[in-house]
Scaffold this motif. Structure first.
Motif, PDB file in Angstrom:
ATOM      1  N   VAL A  43       0.824  -1.124  -0.130  1.00 46.89           N
ATOM      2  CA  VAL A  43      -0.019   0.031   0.107  1.00 46.89           C
ATOM      3  C   VAL A  43       0.906   1.229   0.070  1.00 46.89           C
ATOM      4  O   VAL A  43       0.506   2.259  -0.825  1.00 46.89           O
ATOM      5  CB  VAL A  43      -1.017   0.159   1.169  1.00 46.89           C
ATOM      6  N   CYS A  44       1.823   1.271   0.915  1.00 49.69           N
ATOM      7  CA  CYS A  44       2.815   2.328   0.742  1.00 49.69           C
ATOM      8  C   CYS A  44       3.550   2.802  -0.288  1.00 49.69           C
ATOM      9  O   CYS A  44       3.588   3.795  -0.967  1.00 49.69           O
ATOM     10  CB  CYS A  44       3.693   2.211   1.862  1.00 49.69           C
ATOM     11  N   SER A  45       4.071   1.432  -1.268  1.00 51.42           N
ATOM     12  CA  SER A  45       4.676   1.657  -2.405  1.00 51.42           C
ATOM     13  C   SER A  45       3.908   2.075  -3.463  1.00 51.42           C
ATOM     14  O   SER A  45       3.999   3.075  -4.232  1.00 51.42           O
ATOM     15  CB  SER A  45       5.286   0.429  -2.740  1.00 51.42           C
ATOM     16  N   ALA A  46       2.510   1.838  -3.412  1.00 52.50           N
ATOM     17  CA  ALA A  46       1.210   2.466  -4.358  1.00 52.50           C
ATOM     18  C   ALA A  46       1.211   3.907  -4.068  1.00 52.50           C
ATOM     19  O   ALA A  46       0.996   4.675  -4.993  1.00 52.50           O
ATOM     20  CB  ALA A  46       0.193   1.595  -4.223  1.00 52.50           C
ATOM     21  N   VAL A  47       1.094   4.092  -2.770  1.00 51.20           N
ATOM     22  CA  VAL A  47       1.030   5.734  -2.489  1.00 51.20           C
ATOM     23  C   VAL A  47       2.015   6.381  -2.785  1.00 51.20           C
ATOM     24  O   VAL A  47       2.058   7.548  -3.498  1.00 51.20           O
ATOM     25  CB  VAL A  47       0.821   5.784  -0.903  1.00 51.20           C
ATOM     26  N   LEU A  48       3.365   6.140  -2.736  1.00 42.93           N
ATOM     27  CA  LEU A  48       4.501   6.774  -3.238  1.00 42.93           C
ATOM     28  C   LEU A  48       4.660   6.770  -4.854  1.00 42.93           C
ATOM     29  O   LEU A  48       4.811   7.650  -5.459  1.00 42.93           O
ATOM     30  CB  LEU A  48       5.742   5.742  -2.943  1.00 42.93           C
ATOM     31  N   GLY A  49       4.188   5.731  -5.701  1.00 52.15           N
ATOM     32  CA  GLY A  49       4.195   5.619  -7.187  1.00 52.15           C
ATOM     33  C   GLY A  49       2.794   6.971  -7.436  1.00 52.15           C
ATOM     34  O   GLY A  49       3.335   7.810  -8.274  1.00 52.15           O
ATOM     35  N   PHE A  50       1.654   6.854  -6.858  1.00 49.22           N
ATOM     36  CA  PHE A  50       0.928   7.871  -6.970  1.00 49.22           C
ATOM     37  C   PHE A  50       1.388   9.211  -6.645  1.00 49.22           C
ATOM     38  O   PHE A  50       1.113  10.120  -7.664  1.00 49.22           O
ATOM     39  CB  PHE A  50      -0.214   7.614  -6.313  1.00 49.22           C
TER      40      PHE A  50
END
Length: 60
Positions: A43-50
């Motif tokens: 989830v945190c990596s998806a937020v960072l990517g976004f």
């Protein structure tokens, strides 16, 4: 320089997503010790990517 940093942020987020999703699905790199931490890191990596993508898109 900020464009390069946002591109690096996207690359790091993809790398983290792959590593922890692989650990979640196949228990390969870390042995699948903690499913909760794997989900949190995905989830945190998806937020960072976004956030990296939106920052990259806003720059001229």
């Amino acid at each position: 320089m900020p464009k390069a940093l946002s591109i690096v942020g996207m690359g790091v987020s993809v790398l983290l997503l792959l590593v922890f999703a692989l650990d979640l699905l196949a228990a390969v790199p870390f042995g699948g010790v903690s499913m909760t931490m794997d989900i949190a890191f995905v989830v945190c990596s998806a937020v960072l990517g976004f956030l990296s993508y939106t920052t990259f898109a806003e720059q001229k």
